[in-house]
Every structure is written in structure tokens, then in C-alpha cells.
Write an enzyme that holds these catalytic residues in place. Sequence first.
Site, mmCIF file in Angstrom:
data_model
loop_
_atom_site.group_PDB
_atom_site.id
_atom_site.type_symbol
_atom_site.label_atom_id
_atom_site.label_comp_id
_atom_site.label_asym_id
_atom_site.label_seq_id
_atom_site.Cartn_x
_atom_site.Cartn_y
_atom_site.Cartn_z
ATOM 1 N N LYS A 125 -0.563 34.162 22.604
ATOM 2 C CA LYS A 125 0.789 33.801 23.039
ATOM 3 C C LYS A 125 1.598 35.081 23.228
ATOM 4 O O LYS A 125 1.247 36.138 22.676
ATOM 5 C CB LYS A 125 1.479 32.984 21.948
ATOM 6 C CG LYS A 125 0.797 31.668 21.620
ATOM 7 C CD LYS A 125 1.336 30.545 22.460
ATOM 8 C CE LYS A 125 0.747 29.213 22.034
ATOM 9 N NZ LYS A 125 0.643 28.262 23.112
ATOM 10 N N LYS A 127 -5.980 16.095 21.584
ATOM 11 C CA LYS A 127 -6.291 17.159 20.659
ATOM 12 C C LYS A 127 -5.121 17.369 19.703
ATOM 13 O O LYS A 127 -4.036 16.905 20.031
ATOM 14 C CB LYS A 127 -6.646 18.439 21.407
ATOM 15 C CG LYS A 127 -5.472 19.088 22.139
ATOM 16 C CD LYS A 127 -5.870 20.393 22.735
ATOM 17 C CE LYS A 127 -5.788 21.513 21.732
ATOM 18 N NZ LYS A 127 -4.497 22.232 21.752
ATOM 19 N N LYS A 167 1.120 34.597 32.213
ATOM 20 C CA LYS A 167 0.256 33.434 32.025
ATOM 21 C C LYS A 167 -0.886 33.558 32.999
ATOM 22 O O LYS A 167 -0.667 33.668 34.205
ATOM 23 C CB LYS A 167 1.035 32.146 32.304
ATOM 24 C CG LYS A 167 0.214 30.886 32.084
ATOM 25 C CD LYS A 167 1.088 29.650 32.232
ATOM 26 C CE LYS A 167 0.274 28.372 32.112
ATOM 27 N NZ LYS A 167 -0.140 28.078 30.750
ATOM 28 N N ARG A 170 7.734 3.722 17.144
ATOM 29 C CA ARG A 170 8.483 3.186 16.018
ATOM 30 C C ARG A 170 9.963 2.930 16.329
ATOM 31 O O ARG A 170 10.587 2.081 15.736
ATOM 32 C CB ARG A 170 8.381 4.208 14.883
ATOM 33 C CG ARG A 170 8.717 3.660 13.532
ATOM 34 C CD ARG A 170 8.604 4.748 12.509
ATOM 35 N NE ARG A 170 7.310 5.425 12.622
ATOM 36 C CZ ARG A 170 6.641 5.903 11.583
ATOM 37 N NH1 ARG A 170 7.110 5.796 10.386
ATOM 38 N NH2 ARG A 170 5.493 6.537 11.755
ATOM 39 N N ASP A 214 -9.852 17.237 26.611
ATOM 40 C CA ASP A 214 -9.613 18.680 26.637
ATOM 41 C C ASP A 214 -9.057 18.924 28.031
ATOM 42 O O ASP A 214 -9.800 18.878 29.017
ATOM 43 C CB ASP A 214 -10.909 19.469 26.432
ATOM 44 C CG ASP A 214 -10.631 20.957 26.368
ATOM 45 O OD1 ASP A 214 -9.833 21.445 27.204
ATOM 46 O OD2 ASP A 214 -11.198 21.639 25.510
ATOM 47 N N HIS A 215 -7.759 19.144 28.130
ATOM 48 C CA HIS A 215 -7.160 19.097 29.469
ATOM 49 C C HIS A 215 -7.667 20.223 30.371
ATOM 50 O O HIS A 215 -7.573 20.132 31.589
ATOM 51 C CB HIS A 215 -5.631 19.044 29.409
ATOM 52 C CG HIS A 215 -4.969 20.353 29.126
ATOM 53 N ND1 HIS A 215 -4.855 20.872 27.875
ATOM 54 C CD2 HIS A 215 -4.390 21.265 29.947
ATOM 55 C CE1 HIS A 215 -4.230 22.031 27.939
ATOM 56 N NE2 HIS A 215 -3.927 22.305 29.193
ATOM 57 N N LYS A 238 -8.817 20.500 34.912
ATOM 58 C CA LYS A 238 -8.292 21.435 35.913
ATOM 59 C C LYS A 238 -9.318 21.573 37.045
ATOM 60 O O LYS A 238 -10.503 21.759 36.785
ATOM 61 C CB LYS A 238 -8.024 22.807 35.280
ATOM 62 C CG LYS A 238 -6.857 22.783 34.286
ATOM 63 C CD LYS A 238 -6.590 24.172 33.741
ATOM 64 C CE LYS A 238 -5.631 24.158 32.568
ATOM 65 N NZ LYS A 238 -4.227 24.070 32.902
ATOM 66 N N HIS A 281 -10.512 24.813 24.542
ATOM 67 C CA HIS A 281 -10.437 25.275 25.928
ATOM 68 C C HIS A 281 -11.383 26.440 26.230
ATOM 69 O O HIS A 281 -12.113 26.416 27.226
ATOM 70 C CB HIS A 281 -9.006 25.694 26.276
ATOM 71 C CG HIS A 281 -7.975 24.662 25.924
ATOM 72 N ND1 HIS A 281 -8.202 23.308 26.038
ATOM 73 C CD2 HIS A 281 -6.710 24.776 25.463
ATOM 74 C CE1 HIS A 281 -7.115 22.644 25.653
ATOM 75 N NE2 HIS A 281 -6.202 23.521 25.298
HETATM 76 C C1 BG6 Z 1 -2.611 23.370 24.662
HETATM 77 C C2 BG6 Z 1 -2.180 24.209 23.496
HETATM 78 O O1 BG6 Z 1 -3.790 22.681 24.377
HETATM 79 O O2 BG6 Z 1 -2.822 24.204 25.793
HETATM 80 C C3 BG6 Z 1 -0.933 25.006 23.840
HETATM 81 O O3 BG6 Z 1 -1.914 23.375 22.378
HETATM 82 C C4 BG6 Z 1 -1.134 25.786 25.108
HETATM 83 O O4 BG6 Z 1 -0.569 25.877 22.779
HETATM 84 C C5 BG6 Z 1 -1.675 24.900 26.211
HETATM 85 O O5 BG6 Z 1 0.114 26.338 25.483
HETATM 86 C C6 BG6 Z 1 -2.054 25.712 27.424
HETATM 87 O O6 BG6 Z 1 -2.350 24.864 28.481
HETATM 88 P P1 BG6 Z 1 -2.160 25.323 29.983
HETATM 89 O O7 BG6 Z 1 -2.701 24.201 30.790
HETATM 90 O O8 BG6 Z 1 -0.698 25.543 30.183
HETATM 91 O O9 BG6 Z 1 -2.928 26.593 30.123
#
Ligand code: BG6
Length: 489
Positions: free
Chosen positions: A330, A151, A335, A47, A180-181, A185, A243
Amino acid sequence: MQENLPITIIIFGASGDLTHRKLIPALFSSYKKGKLPEKFNVVGFARRDWSHEYFREQLKDGMNEFAEEMFEEELWEVFQRRLWYFKGDLDSTADFEKMRAYLNDLEDGHSNRLYYLATAPNFFVPIVKSLGQAGLAREGGNGWRHVVIEKPFGHDLKSAQELNDAIHGVFLEHQIYRIDHYLGKETAQNILYFRFANTIFEPIWNRNYIDNVQITVAESVDVGHRAGYYDQAGVVRDMFQNHLMQLLALVAMEPPSSFEDADAIRNEKVKLFNSIRPIDLADTVRAQYDGYLQAERVAPHSQTPTYAALKLNIDNWRWQGVPFYLRSGKALTEKCSEIIIQFKKPPQLMFPSLDDGDFTSNALSICIQPDEGIHLRFEAKVPDLKTTDSVDMEFHYRSSFSGNTLPDAYERLLMNAIRGDAALFTRSDGIEAAWRLMDPILQGWETAAAPPMATYEPGSWGPVAANELLGKNGRSWRHDCGQHTGNGR
Ligand code: BG6
């Protein structure tokens, strides 16, 4: 051949975060590797009143910030000439008509088109409808038309069904790519290779040898600047419905009849989801980290969980009686996404010095991230003693395939959507089956039968209640990836 046609990638919501953080770096990397067709264009639809030049500058800044390691000035100079900005309103059908004329001019002949919906979810339906009305979804001799949907895909089962219906009103299923990323992976893809390209694991991949399976997707970040979105979503919608359920499917599904056929894989996933017993609220844990309620844009009495743990049962021959424990949250200690296959104890321990209560049975850990690889823990005799200790057999992507960098999930997914390979995307029935399992939890958590909202310290492994979920059956969470010690909580 349509595959040889030029391609235009149209990104809706192009001024947003995803475009410069993920999509453009992914396209640039594919370009660098020679994976894009010789003639291609990328059109950003948004936009704001931007020029092509300004758009390119923004994207270049994004490259420098998020993908510095792959940036090459000279190559970028050539690449950026294919980037265009189209100022349009996502709600305006007239702007889609204008875009059609713009694309026809730009392409100067037949071209395949990939529409990428990188917008807030409330725009998905209007965009798809406008694409339909403007005749932009029709495939014919002029090239294929694919649409990628980001998503979240729906907020619950009903809204996911409505979204599927609206998209199916315009596109056929083979044109639709729901992202769905996690499926992009490498390590998630490796699960099926690991299971079905080896002979030694699959024979024991069942209730006869496996005691339980644990799937952890832990994040150290808190909700940060996404609090507004997050407080509406919560961890079940944000992580589990997509996921974690996809990881579960890869670990637990039956072998597909073909690896080349996207539907063969997706049929098996849906079959698996349909075998999962409705989840008992008593087998769920919900929690918030201390400090969540004080975060900006979080409702003062919010009941949105930032952490959840669930126990699932799969009613089929392979998995009857094997609990699957899933957890995600979270503001946790680190991680780490990992899947642990915890095997049963040997039927009889014949070494008198081994204490049955203390004995660690074999565990296979599939490390999705950050230290991508696989660990197999087994017992070894401690030299000079009549006892054992757990040792680790490790495979790490980075050392075994040191010449190959792991491509970003978005790069793989974009290229697959371009190639028309839908295996790494979710099908409408798969999305709905996953919602069918999550909806009763979300609804149940709004009733008096809900488990209490637990709290946990930021930087911890989550609430005590999550340990009790396993502890009541004499089990405990494991954490093996990226470290050399045994149990971890
Ligand atoms: C996303 C979520 O789909 O995946 C986020 O909306 C999350 O909240 C993220 O942090 C995590 O992805 P990755 O690849 O960093 O594990």
C-alpha cells in the site's frame, strides 16, 4: 431445465459497502445487457430497520456514486422493482426460517437461488449453518442453490480448513463459489488465452529461456478507513494468499486438459501450488510505510506489514532454477498490477559495442491494470550507430477493442456463479494449498528469525530491502506497463 427458471439473488450484509459499490452495479449492468433471466429478484438481508423503498434509494445513490456511467433512470425504475429488503439477524436461525417463507412467497414457484455472503468473515459459518438448518441449501426439482463466499477465506490454514469443513457440511463443492476478484479481471483471464491460443510464446515459456518472473501488485492508496481490518490482516493475507498466488498460478501452471472444465483448470493450479518449494524466510521482505503506526485504529506497536516481497522457487521441470519474485504494498508510487517475464540474455553477444553488463534482455510485460495490455521489449539497432536500444511492441485493450468496455470483475464473476461456471473461483484444496505456503511466512515473521521490519516512504516503490532481494543475484525489479521507459524501481 433449471437454467430457465427465475432466479433470486440473496445478499447477506446488504447494507454494507460491497453491495452498493460493486454487486448492484454489476447486476444492473448484466440486466442492461439482457444477461439476467427474465424473472429475477434481489433480496438484501441485513439487520437495519429499512424498508424496501429506503433500500432502493440507498442502492440508487450507490449507482450514482460508483457506476454513474452506466446508470439509466428509466431502466433503473424497472430494475429497482425487483429489489427487496429483508430485515434479519445473521445470528438468528429463526430469521432464516422467516426468510424461507418470505422467499417462497416472493418467488411463487420454483426458482434458482444464489446466496451471496458479503458480510464480515465471522458470519460466514453461522450463515451457512443457518441456511442448512432452514433447508435453504438443498437442491432438487425446485432449482439450484449456489453460495458465493467473499474473501478473506480464513485467517490461516487452520481457519480456512475449518471454514471449508463447515461449508462442506451444508453445500457440495459444486455449489460453492469462493471469490477472488482478480480472477474476474479480463487481463487475468487473458493470461491463459495469451499462453495457449498462440504458438509463439509457449515454447519459450520455461527455464531454458526465462531468467525470472516478477509479479507486482502495487497500490497507491494507504490503508485509509480499513485500518481496523487491515491491521489484523496485513499484506500477505490481504493480497498474497489470494490475488498474487492466483496470478502466479495463471502464469506458471501447465495447460489444463480442457478450458471448459473448471476442475481441469483448478487441478493444474493445485498441482502448481504443490510444486512450490517452502519459502525461505531469508527470501522474504516485510515493511511498513512511514506513518502507518500513527493511523487511526492501528495498534501503536503493530508488526503488520503493509508491504511484502518474496522469492519463490517452483520445483518442476518447467521452472527449476527460475526465481519468481512477488511484491505488493500500500501507499506506493502508483497503482499498477503487472507480470514481467524476463528472458535470458542471448547466449553470445556478437556486437562489440554492446556492453554485457548493461544489456537489457527481452521482457514481456502483462499489464493487468490500469493500462490493460501487453508489452514486449526487444532490442533494435539505433540508426546510424552500432548499438541498440530497447523498444516496445505494445498491445492495449482500449485501443485494440475500443468498442468493448472491459466489464467489471464482479459482473463477470456474478454471472459465472449464476451460470454454474466455477473456473474463475477457487476450490477448497487450492485455497488450502495457498495457505500452506503463506502460513510459515506469517509464523516465521513472529519469531527471532524474521527479517527486520523495513520502512518505506509513502509514494515510493517500497523498501530498499526489496531491491536487495533481487540485487543480490544481479537482478532488479522492472516496471514497464503504462510507460515507455525501461527499468523502473
Ligand atoms: C482487495 C484487498 O482484495 O483487493 C484490498 O482487500 C485491495 O486491500 C484490493 O485494495 C485491490 O483490488 P484492485 O482490484 O483495486 O486491484
